[in-house]
Each structure stands twice: as structure tokens, then as C-alpha cells.
Design an enzyme around this catalytic site. Structure first.
Site, PDB file in Angstrom:
ATOM      1  CE  LYS A  13      -7.402   2.935 -13.261  1.00 55.44           C
ATOM      2  NZ  LYS A  13      -8.774   3.191 -13.167  1.00 55.44           N
ATOM      3  NE  ARG A  88      -7.869   8.681 -16.145  1.00 61.01           N
ATOM      4  CZ  ARG A  88      -8.027   8.213 -14.909  1.00 61.01           C
ATOM      5  NH1 ARG A  88      -7.024   8.146 -14.074  1.00 61.01           N
ATOM      6  NH2 ARG A  88      -9.194   7.794 -14.518  1.00 61.01           N
ATOM      7  NE  ARG A 127     -15.971   4.374  -7.250  1.00 64.26           N
ATOM      8  CZ  ARG A 127     -15.017   4.354  -8.179  1.00 64.26           C
ATOM      9  NH1 ARG A 127     -14.089   3.414  -8.182  1.00 64.26           N
ATOM     10  NH2 ARG A 127     -14.989   5.279  -9.119  1.00 64.26           N
ATOM     11  NE  ARG A 160     -14.332   8.908  -7.509  1.00 59.57           N
ATOM     12  CZ  ARG A 160     -13.491   8.228  -8.295  1.00 59.57           C
ATOM     13  NH1 ARG A 160     -12.785   7.225  -7.809  1.00 59.57           N
ATOM     14  NH2 ARG A 160     -13.346   8.563  -9.554  1.00 59.57           N
ATOM     15  NE  ARG A 171     -14.949   8.604 -13.785  1.00 60.38           N
ATOM     16  CZ  ARG A 171     -15.559   8.066 -12.714  1.00 60.38           C
ATOM     17  NH1 ARG A 171     -16.751   8.483 -12.358  1.00 60.38           N
ATOM     18  NH2 ARG A 171     -14.959   7.142 -12.013  1.00 60.38           N
TER      19      ARG A 171
HETATM   20  P1  ADP Z   1     -11.460   6.425 -12.167  1.00 60.22           P
HETATM   21  O1  ADP Z   1     -10.313   5.552 -12.578  1.00 60.22           O
HETATM   22  O2  ADP Z   1     -12.555   5.670 -11.489  1.00 60.22           O
HETATM   23  O3  ADP Z   1     -11.953   7.327 -13.244  1.00 60.22           O
HETATM   24  P2  ADP Z   1      -9.622   8.108 -10.612  1.00 60.22           P
HETATM   25  O4  ADP Z   1      -9.741   8.260  -9.154  1.00 60.22           O
HETATM   26  O5  ADP Z   1      -8.440   7.388 -11.155  1.00 60.22           O
HETATM   27  O6  ADP Z   1     -10.984   7.396 -11.039  1.00 60.22           O
HETATM   28  O7  ADP Z   1      -9.678   9.533 -11.328  1.00 60.22           O
HETATM   29  C1  ADP Z   1     -10.683  10.465 -11.049  1.00 60.22           C
HETATM   30  C2  ADP Z   1     -10.538  11.701 -11.940  1.00 60.22           C
HETATM   31  O8  ADP Z   1      -9.280  12.348 -11.674  1.00 60.22           O
HETATM   32  C3  ADP Z   1     -10.513  11.441 -13.438  1.00 60.22           C
HETATM   33  O9  ADP Z   1     -11.808  11.324 -14.001  1.00 60.22           O
HETATM   34  C4  ADP Z   1      -9.755  12.678 -13.955  1.00 60.22           C
HETATM   35  O10 ADP Z   1     -10.571  13.814 -13.995  1.00 60.22           O
HETATM   36  C5  ADP Z   1      -8.725  12.904 -12.867  1.00 60.22           C
HETATM   37  N1  ADP Z   1      -7.461  12.190 -13.177  1.00 60.22           N
HETATM   38  C6  ADP Z   1      -6.929  11.141 -12.519  1.00 60.22           C
HETATM   39  N2  ADP Z   1      -5.786  10.734 -13.088  1.00 60.22           N
HETATM   40  C7  ADP Z   1      -5.581  11.551 -14.157  1.00 60.22           C
HETATM   41  C8  ADP Z   1      -4.584  11.641 -15.165  1.00 60.22           C
HETATM   42  N3  ADP Z   1      -3.548  10.795 -15.215  1.00 60.22           N
HETATM   43  N4  ADP Z   1      -4.716  12.612 -16.108  1.00 60.22           N
HETATM   44  C9  ADP Z   1      -5.734  13.466 -16.096  1.00 60.22           C
HETATM   45  N5  ADP Z   1      -6.709  13.433 -15.180  1.00 60.22           N
HETATM   46  C10 ADP Z   1      -6.647  12.495 -14.219  1.00 60.22           C
END
Ligand code: ADP
Ligand code: ZN
Length: 215
Positions: A13, A88, A127, A160, A171
Site C-alpha cells: 500500500k 484501520r 524488508r 523497522r 499485525r
Molecule cells: P504496516 O501497514 O506495514 O503495518 P504502517 O507503517 O502502516 O505499517 O504502520 C506501522 C504501525 O503504526 C502500526 O502497526 C500501528 O502500530 C501504527 N499505526 C499506523 N496507522 C495506524 C492507525 N490508523 N491506527 C492505529 N495505529 C496505526
């Protein structure tokens, strides 16, 4: 145009959303990147978000919602924006709807990237991310030209802290429980895309389905 990207962690994404935002010439808004930035600055939000993120859990809705509301109401979002990582869960999607109504806008399209679980797990485990420009690499399938250096800007690559095997499983489970059902919520504007292909092909399908001509 306001576009949201939905998909599992590792579905691509972020990569696709950023590309599309560039083509549409609108801001690319990634809650993951914004939160990581807060963590690196040790801000109040960052200090709070850090443990949730490292454990692979979600940061509390209230915090993420207010962060996003503040961002999408800035001037540069007037022509639209592309969202990655938000909403989310259903609380966040409802909050986004409400915020959009307040500014007399709506989410136009939702791109849903379909990728099998084994594939996302494999993508995330290998990654590496550039510290500076956030470009992503895959140690097996898309390795950097020079070991541990970003092809785009030469900065150091890192893994990360939430990209560990244990955290990835968590996750993914949260994604299945809370996020995947958003595709039903947005079914009237959903564009489902096979995300298990080369990134150029995926980008092309997205553009075709959204009828974005300039690439
Ligand atoms: P991925 O999609 O690979 O899990 P992201 O970079 O989108 O990685 O998100 C990393 C982390 O940031 C998530 O696991 C969560 O802890 C936090 N996060 C990101 N977006 C949200 C959201 N909309 N609500 C709550 N936590 C979020
Ligand atoms: Zn870089």
C-alpha cells in the site's frame, strides 16, 4: 480526488499510495510514517505511540484520529490526498466520514490490494527501509545496489523494529480482525487489485481503474 489504500501490512500500500499521490499531484499521507516521525522526535505522541507500534498493536484511535484530522484539513489537501494506513478499523472510518462531511468532501475511491498471507509475511521479513527517504527494499527480490545503502539517496537502510516475525503475525491478525472488513464498508467505491505482481504492473492497474492518464 481523495483515495484510500486498504491492504494487509506488507501488501505494498505504502509504495503504491505514494506513487499514485505523485501522479495525482496531491499529498501522500501515511499514518505509519507520521507516527514513526513522532517517535523519532520523542514528541508526546511519539513517546506514547512507541510501545504500541513496537508490539505490533494499534496506536489508540483518539490519537491517530486527531493527527489525521489536523493533517487533512491543511491547505495542501484542498485538491485531495492519498491515505495509507488510515482508517484501520470501523471507529476510524466513521471518524473520517465525519471529518469529510465537516469540510464538504468525501472519500472518492478505495484501493484494496489483495496479497496472500505467505507473501506479505515474506515481504515484511526481508524488508529494509531507507532512514532518510523511506524507500523500501527487499533483500531477496529488490536488493539495494550497494549493501545497506539506499539506491535513491545513499543513506543507510534499517529494519523497522516492528518487522520481526512475532510482531508481523500479530499485525496480520489485527488486520484480519479489524481492518479487512472496511472493504465492505467502502464497497460502493472499492477497487480490488491483485497485489501479488510486480510493482509496475500493480501501479498500472491502479491507474487504469482510476483512469489516471498521466504516469
Ligand atoms: P504496516 O501497514 O506495514 O503495518 P504502517 O507503517 O502502516 O505499517 O504502520 C506501522 C504501525 O503504526 C502500526 O502497526 C500501528 O502500530 C501504527 N499505526 C499506523 N496507522 C495506524 C492507525 N490508523 N491506527 C492505529 N495505529 C496505526
Ligand atoms: Zn533513501
Amino acid at each position: 480526488m481523495i483515495v484510500i489504500f486498504l491492504g494487509a501490512p506488507g501488501s505494498g500500500k505504502g509504495t503504491q499510495a505514494e506513487q499514485l499521490a505523485k501522479h495525482l499531484n496531491v499529498p501522500f499521507i501515511s499514518t505509519g510514517n507520521m507516527l514513526r516521525e513522532q517517535v523519532s522526535q520523542s514528541s508526546v505522541l511519539g513517546l506514547k505511540a512507541k510501545s504500541f507500534m513496537e508490539e505490533g498493536g494499534l496506536v489508540p484511535d483518539r490519537d491517530v484520529i486527531s493527527m489525521i484530522k489536523e493533517r487533512v484539513t491543511q491547505k495542501d489537501c484542498i485538491r485531495g490526498f492519498v491515505l495509507d494506513g488510515f482508517p484501520r478499523n470501523s471507529i476510524q472510518s466513521k471518524a473520517l466520514d465525519k471529518a469529510m462531511i465537516e469540510i464538504n468532501r468525501e472519500v472518492n475511491k478505495v484501493v484494496y490490494l489483495e496479497v496472500p498471507k505467505e507473501v506479505v509475511i515474506e515481504r515484511i521479513s526481508f524488508r529494509r527501509v531507507c532512514r532518510r527517504c523511506k524507500a523500501n527494499f527487499h533483500l531477496k527480490y529488490a536488493p539495494p545496489r550497494l549493501e545497506n545503502k539506499c539506491d535513491a539517496c545513499g543513506s543507510e537502510l534499517y529494519q523497522r523494529t516492528d518487522d520481526t516475525t512475532e510482531t508481523i503475525t500479530k499485525r496480520y491478525a489485527i488486520y484480519l480482525e479489524q481492518t479487512q472488513s472496511l472493504k465492505d464498508y467502502y464497497q460502493d467505491r472499492l477497487i480490488a487489485i491483485d497485489g501479488n505482481r510486480r510493482k509496475e504492473e500493480i501501479g498500472q492497474s491502479i491507474s487504469e481503474k482510476l483512469k489516471v492518464t498521466a504516469r
